[in-house]
Design a protein around this motif. Structure first.
Motif, PDB file in Angstrom:
ATOM      1  N   ALA A 316      -8.870  -7.360  -6.722  1.00  0.00           N
ATOM      2  CA  ALA A 316      -8.706  -5.886  -6.155  1.00  0.00           C
ATOM      3  C   ALA A 316      -7.444  -5.675  -6.489  1.00  0.00           C
ATOM      4  O   ALA A 316      -6.287  -6.166  -6.198  1.00  0.00           O
ATOM      5  N   LEU A 317      -7.286  -3.992  -6.853  1.00  0.00           N
ATOM      6  CA  LEU A 317      -5.901  -3.385  -6.913  1.00  0.00           C
ATOM      7  C   LEU A 317      -5.977  -2.287  -6.233  1.00  0.00           C
ATOM      8  O   LEU A 317      -6.469  -1.291  -6.262  1.00  0.00           O
ATOM      9  N   PRO A 318      -5.457  -2.535  -4.926  1.00  0.00           N
ATOM     10  CA  PRO A 318      -5.285  -1.036  -4.114  1.00  0.00           C
ATOM     11  C   PRO A 318      -4.102  -0.288  -4.498  1.00  0.00           C
ATOM     12  O   PRO A 318      -2.885  -0.717  -4.740  1.00  0.00           O
ATOM     13  N   CYS A 319      -4.564   0.747  -4.866  1.00  0.00           N
ATOM     14  CA  CYS A 319      -3.634   1.848  -5.456  1.00  0.00           C
ATOM     15  C   CYS A 319      -3.708   3.495  -4.959  1.00  0.00           C
ATOM     16  O   CYS A 319      -3.470   4.125  -5.453  1.00  0.00           O
ATOM     17  N   ALA A 320      -3.899   3.283  -3.806  1.00  0.00           N
ATOM     18  CA  ALA A 320      -4.120   4.605  -2.885  1.00  0.00           C
ATOM     19  C   ALA A 320      -2.935   4.778  -1.942  1.00  0.00           C
ATOM     20  O   ALA A 320      -1.859   5.415  -2.077  1.00  0.00           O
ATOM     21  N   THR A 321      -2.716   3.922  -0.705  1.00  0.00           N
ATOM     22  CA  THR A 321      -1.691   4.367   0.294  1.00  0.00           C
ATOM     23  C   THR A 321      -1.559   3.169   0.950  1.00  0.00           C
ATOM     24  O   THR A 321      -2.225   2.060   1.132  1.00  0.00           O
ATOM     25  N   GLN A 322      -0.699   3.206   2.024  1.00  0.00           N
ATOM     26  CA  GLN A 322      -0.357   1.986   2.923  1.00  0.00           C
ATOM     27  C   GLN A 322      -1.536   1.791   3.878  1.00  0.00           C
ATOM     28  O   GLN A 322      -2.198   2.495   4.222  1.00  0.00           O
ATOM     29  N   ASN A 323      -1.519   0.655   4.262  1.00  0.00           N
ATOM     30  CA  ASN A 323      -2.533  -0.082   5.138  1.00  0.00           C
ATOM     31  C   ASN A 323      -3.982   0.287   4.987  1.00  0.00           C
ATOM     32  O   ASN A 323      -4.797   0.420   5.856  1.00  0.00           O
ATOM     33  N   GLU A 324      -4.280   0.325   3.823  1.00  0.00           N
ATOM     34  CA  GLU A 324      -5.564   0.740   3.301  1.00  0.00           C
ATOM     35  C   GLU A 324      -6.622  -0.417   3.322  1.00  0.00           C
ATOM     36  O   GLU A 324      -8.008  -0.347   3.545  1.00  0.00           O
ATOM     37  N   ILE A 325      -6.145  -1.625   3.225  1.00  0.00           N
ATOM     38  CA  ILE A 325      -6.844  -3.003   3.393  1.00  0.00           C
ATOM     39  C   ILE A 325      -6.302  -3.519   4.674  1.00  0.00           C
ATOM     40  O   ILE A 325      -5.300  -4.023   4.808  1.00  0.00           O
ATOM     41  N   ASP A 326      -7.294  -3.651   5.610  1.00  0.00           N
ATOM     42  CA  ASP A 326      -7.058  -4.305   7.105  1.00  0.00           C
ATOM     43  C   ASP A 326      -7.661  -5.569   6.999  1.00  0.00           C
ATOM     44  O   ASP A 326      -8.473  -5.855   5.991  1.00  0.00           O
ATOM     45  N   GLY A 327      -7.614  -6.473   8.217  1.00  0.00           N
ATOM     46  CA  GLY A 327      -8.153  -7.745   8.081  1.00  0.00           C
ATOM     47  C   GLY A 327      -9.615  -7.908   7.924  1.00  0.00           C
ATOM     48  O   GLY A 327     -10.097  -8.883   7.361  1.00  0.00           O
ATOM     49  N   GLU A 328     -10.247  -6.834   8.484  1.00  0.00           N
ATOM     50  CA  GLU A 328     -11.660  -6.936   8.139  1.00  0.00           C
ATOM     51  C   GLU A 328     -12.022  -6.765   6.771  1.00  0.00           C
ATOM     52  O   GLU A 328     -12.980  -7.423   6.247  1.00  0.00           O
ATOM     53  N   SER A 329     -11.492  -5.838   6.179  1.00  0.00           N
ATOM     54  CA  SER A 329     -11.752  -5.629   4.760  1.00  0.00           C
ATOM     55  C   SER A 329     -11.427  -6.806   3.990  1.00  0.00           C
ATOM     56  O   SER A 329     -12.051  -7.117   2.979  1.00  0.00           O
ATOM     57  N   ALA A 330     -10.108  -7.483   4.310  1.00  0.00           N
ATOM     58  CA  ALA A 330      -9.678  -8.462   3.305  1.00  0.00           C
ATOM     59  C   ALA A 330     -10.687  -9.671   3.583  1.00  0.00           C
ATOM     60  O   ALA A 330     -10.963 -10.386   2.523  1.00  0.00           O
ATOM     61  N   ALA A 331     -11.351  -9.781   4.754  1.00  0.00           N
ATOM     62  CA  ALA A 331     -12.238 -10.979   5.161  1.00  0.00           C
ATOM     63  C   ALA A 331     -13.577 -10.586   4.323  1.00  0.00           C
ATOM     64  O   ALA A 331     -14.212 -11.623   3.685  1.00  0.00           O
ATOM     65  N   ILE A 332     -14.050  -9.331   4.160  1.00  0.00           N
ATOM     66  CA  ILE A 332     -15.069  -9.092   3.217  1.00  0.00           C
ATOM     67  C   ILE A 332     -14.882  -9.257   1.864  1.00  0.00           C
ATOM     68  O   ILE A 332     -15.676  -9.996   1.075  1.00  0.00           O
ATOM     69  N   LEU A 333     -13.594  -8.873   1.325  1.00  0.00           N
ATOM     70  CA  LEU A 333     -13.352  -9.120   0.020  1.00  0.00           C
ATOM     71  C   LEU A 333     -13.312 -10.742  -0.185  1.00  0.00           C
ATOM     72  O   LEU A 333     -13.763 -11.226  -1.193  1.00  0.00           O
ATOM     73  N   ALA A 334     -12.685 -11.523   0.682  1.00  0.00           N
ATOM     74  CA  ALA A 334     -12.715 -12.994   0.297  1.00  0.00           C
ATOM     75  C   ALA A 334     -14.123 -13.467   0.456  1.00  0.00           C
ATOM     76  O   ALA A 334     -14.560 -14.323  -0.342  1.00  0.00           O
TER      77      ALA A 334
END
Ligand code: NDP
Length: 446
Positions: A316-334
């Protein structure tokens, strides 16, 4: 965090900067990782290095009045935070976005100190911008805003003092208008801004730099862990300058980018995103990403940004803005098998998201290191301007590649030296900090 000195510094920061959560978040992350350094270096405590480091050297806030196409006066607020000049002139971009306020500029300026230090080039940290929104404005309106903004900013910047650049909302068009106004006001042609057009002192590869370099850094991180981009599925948020060129380089390194977004929503194209279509929509027409379906009706578009992280991917390469991946999104990624996150945007992961990365043994390339290629090219643009020379694309790209490899090595070895092997966030903070701290100590209490 257990170190009493650092706890005291952080408490003071929280008290003095209440109402600026992004700034406090950025400082907290850095101070937490500096603990082992501070334990080993009482001389830096004695010199008050961290107390001084968290307080900007200078903060400028100003009125930006301009007249819109209907003849109506509009007023925005302008900022320039000159954070730290221990290792060189202040350097950092100008963000034009309605969400801009002092706390955002301070968090970005603070991060910039360490990032610039990591590049090995002599640049201090600064950041600026305005709550002006260029979206939906005519070229004439953008020009009048930029001229008014620069009329005040020009009193505070200079080629050997403070050299601003682009950021969200500030691209080649805005830099051009600002440069023109600076030249008119000061009657001098000088490298006071970077990100300039190629016809008036810009550097080849500046447009591509941040995105390409994000991939150079990520590639080093993958290599060090026995992996590569080859055959990997990648999700990239955003569709601006950083996102577009991250897509271009990741694809050229053998990856398949399946999703991109803007602030309205995201597209998913299982065949791999057609970057030519994205460039046409975003760089030429300045339209919304949902137009992608006109080019590829088989792709899907979903309203809202957050859902992009539910798309299964390896990297995953977040390239938009600050705090766009929170704990919930990170858990889904994992959960979906993502094993590496590298940040093109500044501070795109919340502290909870970072916890998830570490708990799941994911590779994590922090913004300060992973997106440092943009400012590194700015540093190279300053060198070319001073020498009155232009290097070829290949020369700049090769230098950048070398810089990103050495940034990765610096992060890797600092993390190892301080007992946090594989924690590139700690490595970036420590390596970036030490150079600035030594310079601050050497220059005395200023
Ligand atoms: P651009 O303005 O070119 O693009 C920004 C992209 O992010 C756009 O797609 C935009 O969508 C989206 N976006 C912006 N704000 C939000 C939001 N609040 N929510 C969701 N999406 C959003 O900026 P850059 O590509 O230059 O910058 C992107 C990030 O990279 C920023 O964090 C910036 O600080 C960082 N960065 C940039 C560097 C550079 O060289 N440009 C260098 C180092 C870091 P929309 O068009 O709808 O607004």
């Amino acid at each position: 965090m257990k170190n009493a000195y650092l706890i005291g510094v952080l408490e003071n920061v929280k008290k003095r900067n209440a109402g600026e959560p992004e700034f406090i978040q950025a400082v907290t992350e850095v101070l937490e990782t500096l603990e082992p350094v501070i334990e080993k270096r009482p001389d830096l405590v004695e010199a008050g290095v961290v107390d001084r480091l968290v307080e900007p050297e200078r903060q400028i806030i100003f009125r930006v009045p301009w007249v819109d196409d209907n003849g109506k006066v509009q007023v925005n607020r302008g900022f320039r935070v000159q954070y730290n000049s221990a290792i060189g002139p202040y350097k950092g971009g100008l963000r034009l976005h309605p969400s801009v306020y002092l706390g955002i500029i301070k968090f970005l300026g603070f991060e910039q100190i360490f990032k610039n230090s990591l590049t090995t080039l002599p640049m201090g940290g600064g950041k600026g911008g305005s709550d002006f929104d260029p979206k939906g404005k005519s070229d004439g309106e953008v020009m009048r805003f930029c001229q008014s903004f620069m009329t005040e900013l020009s009193k505070h910047i200079g080629a050997d003092l403070d050299v601003p650049a682009g950021d969200i909302g500030t691209g080649a068009r805005e830099i051009g208008y600002m440069f023109g106004q600076y030249k008119r006001l000061r009657n001098e042609f000088t490298g006071v801004l970077t990100g300039k057009g190629l016809t008036y002192g810009g550097s080849l590869a500046r447009t591509q730099a941040t995105g390409y370099c994000l991939c150079y850094f990520t590639n080093e991180m993958l290599k060090a862990n026995g992996k590569s981009f080859e055959g990997q599925t990648v999700v990239i948020s955003g569709s601006g300058n950083v996102a577009i060129y991250a897509n271009e380089k990741a694809t050229s390194m053998g990856a398949k980018v399946v999703a991109m977004s803007d602030s309205n929503g995201y597209i998913y194209d299982k065949n791999g995103v057609d970057l030519a279509a994205i460039k046409q929509i975003k760089e030429v027409e300045r339209k919304r990403i949902k137009e992608y379906l006109n080019y590829h009706p088989e792709a899907t578009y979903t309203e809202g940004c957050k859902g992009i992280w539910t798309i299964p991917c390896d990297i995953a390469l977040p390239c938009a803005t600050q705090n766009e991946i929170d704990g919930e999104s990170a858990a889904i990624l994992a959960k979906n098998g993502c094993y590496a996150v590298a940040e093109g945007a500044n501070m795109p992961s919340t502290p909870e998201a970072i916890d998830v990365y570490f708990k799941n043994n994911m590779l994590y390339g922090p913004a300060k290191a992973a997106n440092a290629g943009g400012v590194a090219t700015s540093g190279l643009e300053m060198s070319q301007n001073s020498q009155r020379l232009s290097w070829t694309f290949e020369e700049v790209d090769e230098k950048l590649h070398g810089i990103m490899v050495s940034i990765f090595k610096a992060c890797e070895s600092a993390a190892k030296e301080y007992g946090m092997e594989g924690n590139y966030m700690a490595g970036a903070n420590i390596a970036g900090f030490l150079k600035v701290a030594e310079a601050m100590k050497a220059q005395g209490c200023v």
